[in-house]
Structure formats: C-alpha cells, structure tokens
Design a protein around this motif. Structure first.
Motif, PDB file in Angstrom:
ATOM      1  N   ASP A  53       0.837  -1.205   0.000  1.00  0.00           N
ATOM      2  CA  ASP A  53       0.000   0.000   0.000  1.00  0.00           C
ATOM      3  C   ASP A  53       0.871   1.253   0.000  1.00  0.00           C
ATOM      4  N   ALA A  54       1.927   1.250   0.816  1.00  0.00           N
ATOM      5  CA  ALA A  54       2.810   2.419   0.893  1.00  0.00           C
ATOM      6  C   ALA A  54       3.454   2.686  -0.467  1.00  0.00           C
ATOM      7  N   LEU A  55       3.890   1.619  -1.152  1.00  0.00           N
ATOM      8  CA  LEU A  55       4.525   1.781  -2.458  1.00  0.00           C
ATOM      9  C   LEU A  55       3.514   2.278  -3.492  1.00  0.00           C
ATOM     10  N   ARG A  56       2.299   1.752  -3.443  1.00  0.00           N
ATOM     11  CA  ARG A  56       1.265   2.200  -4.390  1.00  0.00           C
ATOM     12  C   ARG A  56       0.951   3.681  -4.182  1.00  0.00           C
ATOM     13  N   GLN A  57       0.975   4.109  -2.924  1.00  0.00           N
ATOM     14  CA  GLN A  57       0.732   5.539  -2.656  1.00  0.00           C
ATOM     15  C   GLN A  57       1.827   6.417  -3.269  1.00  0.00           C
ATOM     16  N   ARG A  58       3.045   5.880  -3.334  1.00  0.00           N
ATOM     17  CA  ARG A  58       4.147   6.668  -3.908  1.00  0.00           C
ATOM     18  C   ARG A  58       3.923   6.918  -5.396  1.00  0.00           C
ATOM     19  N   SER A 112      25.229   3.099  -3.525  1.00  0.00           N
ATOM     20  CA  SER A 112      24.876   4.258  -2.690  1.00  0.00           C
ATOM     21  C   SER A 112      23.454   4.747  -2.954  1.00  0.00           C
ATOM     22  N   LEU A 113      22.714   4.079  -3.839  1.00  0.00           N
ATOM     23  CA  LEU A 113      21.352   4.524  -4.123  1.00  0.00           C
ATOM     24  C   LEU A 113      20.495   4.452  -2.860  1.00  0.00           C
ATOM     25  N   PRO A 114      19.741   5.524  -2.567  1.00  0.00           N
ATOM     26  CA  PRO A 114      18.894   5.504  -1.375  1.00  0.00           C
ATOM     27  C   PRO A 114      17.630   4.688  -1.618  1.00  0.00           C
ATOM     28  N   LEU A 115      17.631   3.444  -1.146  1.00  0.00           N
ATOM     29  CA  LEU A 115      16.478   2.555  -1.369  1.00  0.00           C
ATOM     30  C   LEU A 115      15.645   2.496  -0.099  1.00  0.00           C
ATOM     31  N   SER A 116      14.318   2.580  -0.237  1.00  0.00           N
ATOM     32  CA  SER A 116      13.462   2.521   0.948  1.00  0.00           C
ATOM     33  C   SER A 116      13.409   1.091   1.479  1.00  0.00           C
ATOM     34  N   ALA A 121      10.754  -0.351   2.466  1.00  0.00           N
ATOM     35  CA  ALA A 121       9.583  -1.000   1.857  1.00  0.00           C
ATOM     36  C   ALA A 121       9.956  -1.614   0.507  1.00  0.00           C
ATOM     37  N   LEU A 122      10.720  -0.874  -0.299  1.00  0.00           N
ATOM     38  CA  LEU A 122      11.099  -1.375  -1.621  1.00  0.00           C
ATOM     39  C   LEU A 122      12.028  -2.579  -1.497  1.00  0.00           C
ATOM     40  N   LEU A 123      13.038  -2.470  -0.604  1.00  0.00           N
ATOM     41  CA  LEU A 123      13.993  -3.573  -0.432  1.00  0.00           C
ATOM     42  C   LEU A 123      13.285  -4.851   0.020  1.00  0.00           C
ATOM     43  N   GLN A 124      12.367  -4.705   0.986  1.00  0.00           N
ATOM     44  CA  GLN A 124      11.691  -5.894   1.514  1.00  0.00           C
ATOM     45  C   GLN A 124      10.716  -6.469   0.491  1.00  0.00           C
ATOM     46  N   ASP A 125      10.119  -5.589  -0.307  1.00  0.00           N
ATOM     47  CA  ASP A 125       9.093  -6.052  -1.236  1.00  0.00           C
ATOM     48  C   ASP A 125       9.689  -6.633  -2.516  1.00  0.00           C
ATOM     49  N   ALA A 126      10.757  -6.014  -3.015  1.00  0.00           N
ATOM     50  CA  ALA A 126      11.278  -6.380  -4.336  1.00  0.00           C
ATOM     51  C   ALA A 126      12.603  -7.136  -4.264  1.00  0.00           C
ATOM     52  N   GLY A 127      13.288  -7.112  -3.113  1.00  0.00           N
ATOM     53  CA  GLY A 127      14.623  -7.693  -3.037  1.00  0.00           C
ATOM     54  C   GLY A 127      15.648  -6.707  -3.581  1.00  0.00           C
ATOM     55  N   GLU A 128      16.924  -6.893  -3.171  1.00  0.00           N
ATOM     56  CA  GLU A 128      17.926  -5.862  -3.434  1.00  0.00           C
ATOM     57  C   GLU A 128      18.184  -5.635  -4.925  1.00  0.00           C
ATOM     58  N   ASP A 179      17.393  -2.004  -9.721  1.00  0.00           N
ATOM     59  CA  ASP A 179      16.935  -1.820 -11.101  1.00  0.00           C
ATOM     60  C   ASP A 179      15.818  -0.794 -11.169  1.00  0.00           C
ATOM     61  N   LEU A 180      14.859  -0.926 -10.254  1.00  0.00           N
ATOM     62  CA  LEU A 180      13.717  -0.006 -10.266  1.00  0.00           C
ATOM     63  C   LEU A 180      14.167   1.416  -9.926  1.00  0.00           C
ATOM     64  N   ALA A 181      15.113   1.531  -8.989  1.00  0.00           N
ATOM     65  CA  ALA A 181      15.611   2.865  -8.628  1.00  0.00           C
ATOM     66  C   ALA A 181      16.339   3.506  -9.804  1.00  0.00           C
ATOM     67  N   LEU A 182      17.057   2.712 -10.580  1.00  0.00           N
ATOM     68  CA  LEU A 182      17.818   3.256 -11.714  1.00  0.00           C
ATOM     69  C   LEU A 182      16.939   3.500 -12.936  1.00  0.00           C
ATOM     70  N   CYS A 183      15.987   2.614 -13.178  1.00  0.00           N
ATOM     71  CA  CYS A 183      15.299   2.607 -14.471  1.00  0.00           C
ATOM     72  C   CYS A 183      13.784   2.703 -14.378  1.00  0.00           C
ATOM     73  N   GLY A 184      13.227   2.757 -13.174  1.00  0.00           N
ATOM     74  CA  GLY A 184      11.775   2.645 -13.041  1.00  0.00           C
ATOM     75  C   GLY A 184      11.001   3.841 -13.537  1.00  0.00           C
TER      76      GLY A 184
END
Ligand SMILES: [Mg+2]
Length: 332
Positions: free
Chosen positions: A194-199, A248-252, A254-261, A266-271
């Motif tokens: 839910d938190a990610l969908r809100q983003r 050094s990418l700032p990953l949340s 929620a994202l790390l736990q949901d998608a894996g590192e 990938d999503l942080a770089l290209c999403g």
C-alpha cells in the motif's frame, strides 16, 4: 427520467473548478473569461511547463480520481521544482468520456488539495468530451537569471538524488498486478505494498528543495523517466559524463523488503515516475548545500560524480559497467 441528470460544461466548471487551489492577490482575473490576467512579481522571470496524462498510458485505467487529479498537477509541479521556480498559476484542459459528478468531485479534490498546499491558483482551462486525458500547464516565477538548467554540470561536480527512487515504479507494478487479479498479499507485506502504491499515486514534488538549490546546483532535472536516463540527460546536456555508485542509491526499506535488493536497484535506476530531483553540485558549493538544505529537512543523497569522459559508468559490487547516456529502457 435517468438516474443522474447529465451536467454541462458550464456547470462542471462552476461546480468543480471555478475557485480551485490557493487564493492569490496576483490573479487579476481567473476562471470564467476568455483568458486569465496575472501580475508576475517585478524582476522575475516566468517558468512555464506543461504535461499531458492519458488514461491507460500514464496511469492505469480506473485509477482513483483523486490520484489522477493529484498526479496531473504534481508532474507539472515537479518540472517547476526542477527549474528552481516557485509555482503560482495553473491551467487545466480536461477531456472526459462522461460528466460523472462523483468522479469530478474526487478529481477536483486531489488537484485542489495539492494546488492549495503548493500555493497555486487554477486560473483557467477547458473541458471537452473524449477518452480520459488531461493537459495541465503551470506557471512559476523566480528572480531573473536564477533558474536551474540541465546543461551547467561540469566534471567533478557531485551528483545527488532526493527521496527514495524506485518506490513509485514498484507501486505501479503492484497496481497492474492487482488489476490483473494476480496479487494476493496480506499482513505486513500488504502494508508495504500500500505504501509503495501511494508513492505512485501521490508523488510529492520537491518544490522547497528546488528553490533552495538556486545558486548552489550547477544542473538539475526531475526524475520522471528513470534515474539513470535522467542523470544521463544532465550529462548529455552538459557535455560531460556521469558515474553512479549503484550501492549508494537511497532505497526505501519497503522497496527492499518487497522487491529484493537486485530488483530494487533496477527499479531505482530505471523505473521512473519518481518525481524526485537529481542534481549536480560543484565541490565549492557543498558546504553551502549542507548548510542551506540540511538532509534532515530535505532528504537527498550523494550517488555519484560528473566525469570528463562522456557516457555513463555504473559501479556495483566492484564491477564497472559502461553505458552510453541514452538507451536505458532495456538496461539489464
Ligand atoms: Mg521533467
């Protein structure tokens, strides 16, 4: 008799859009005439941005109407932030398949709440019938000559990104999975999703950060197409290259736990759809950056450096990956 009386264009404007957003003393004439009359601040330049959102292309079909209204304004405010400007006025051209008062009320609430908080007055627009889409134009102002551009970065400048990129793209993936009926998530995982969908649905443009970067950043862009692609645009426009330390990418969390590192990176770089700011700061300005924009108030993180050699280098786990500064769509 029909269940709901259809409403016309005049009534749509009167009921939902006549006085949306902030009240501003510099609006001589707002919604209702052939054009708006505005008084820009003396000594200021105007920054003008526009963006179209189409249902099914820029947001999933049947998205919550409040989210659609919020995003239509937010993506434009993000461009205003990337220029370092202060937003003032907005125009909305809305194409609707049908005049549904409940949908319109929620759309106007989403748009109006963000407009109010950003100090933006809706001063005009247009409504037509057709497939759901909207074009928003925002005008902002700033002291003449102080706008942030993409082309001022130099080799050695430090590259930063605000917020936690990748969250919105993961949220959109979950939206699509939920619509396809392939998601079945419960408990803590559901809270994270839910938190990610809100983003994705409610991005918050970095207006204060953008204005604060005037006189500090050598180049700035908002992250809409993906961090790597947008950092590449700074490099290309500035005639230099860019090196990003992927670790050094700032990953949340929620994202790390949901998608894996690996997928989170990938999503942080290209999403894309982050609407964060990516900016370059000369070494001589780093102390002023930390002083004027403390990280505690404006979260941002150093992720790399501009280089003399053109192109992009990604550093990850001791490996160096070289890429041209365009064509990240199919990275990995
Ligand atoms: Mg942009």
């Amino acid at each position: 008799m029909t269940a709901a009386t259809p409403i016309g264009e005049f009534e749509i404007i009167e009921r939902f859009f006549a006085s949306l957003g902030a009240r501003r003393g510099d609006v001589v004439l707002g919604v209702g005439d052939d054009g708006a009359i505005l008084t820009p601040r003396a000594g200021c330049e105007l920054v003008v941005v526009t963006d179209t959102l189409i249902e099914g292309r820029h947001f999933p079909a049947a998205s919550p109407p409040a989210s659609v209204g919020h995003r239509a304004l937010a993506v434009n405010l993000s461009d205003i932030a990337a220029m370092g400007a202060e937003p003032a006025w907005a125009l909305l051209a809305l194409t609707l398949p049908r005049a549904d008062p409940a949908w319109l009320a929620e759309f106007a609430r989403g748009f109006g709440t963000l407009a109010q908080s950003a100090g933006v007055a809706l001063v005009g627009g247009d409504t037509t019938s057709g497939p759901l889409s909207m074009t928003v134009t925002v005008l902002g102002q700033l002291p003449a000559g102080t706008a942030l551009r993409r082309n001022g970065a130099r080799a050695g400048d430090v590259l930063f990104v605000s917020g936690t990129p990748g969250d919105a793209a993961r949220g959109l993936q979950h939206d699509i999975m939920a619509q396809a009926g392939t998601a079945s998530i419960a408990g803590d995982a559901a809270t994270r999703v839910d938190a990610l969908r809100q983003r994705f649905r409610y991005p918050m443009p970095r207006l204060q950060l953008g204005m604060g970067l005037r006189g500090i950043a050598s180049a700035c862009i908002d992250v809409s197409d993906g961090l790597a692609a947008d950092a590449g645009k700074i490099a290309a426009a500035s005639g230099c290259g860019v090196s990003i330390d992927v670790q050094s990418l700032p990953l949340s969390t929620a994202l790390l736990q949901d998608a894996g590192e690996a997928q989170a990176r990938d999503l942080a770089l290209c999403g894309g759809d982050d609407y964060e700011l990516c900016f370059a700061v000369p070494a001589a300005q780093l102390a002023l950056l930390a002083q004027r924009l403390p990280v505690a108030a404006h979260p941002y993180q150093r992720i790399g450096v501009m280089t003399a050699a053109p192109g992009m280098q990604l550093h990850v786990a001791g490996q160096r990956i070289e890429l041209p500064v365009t064509g990240f769509d199919h990275f990995r």
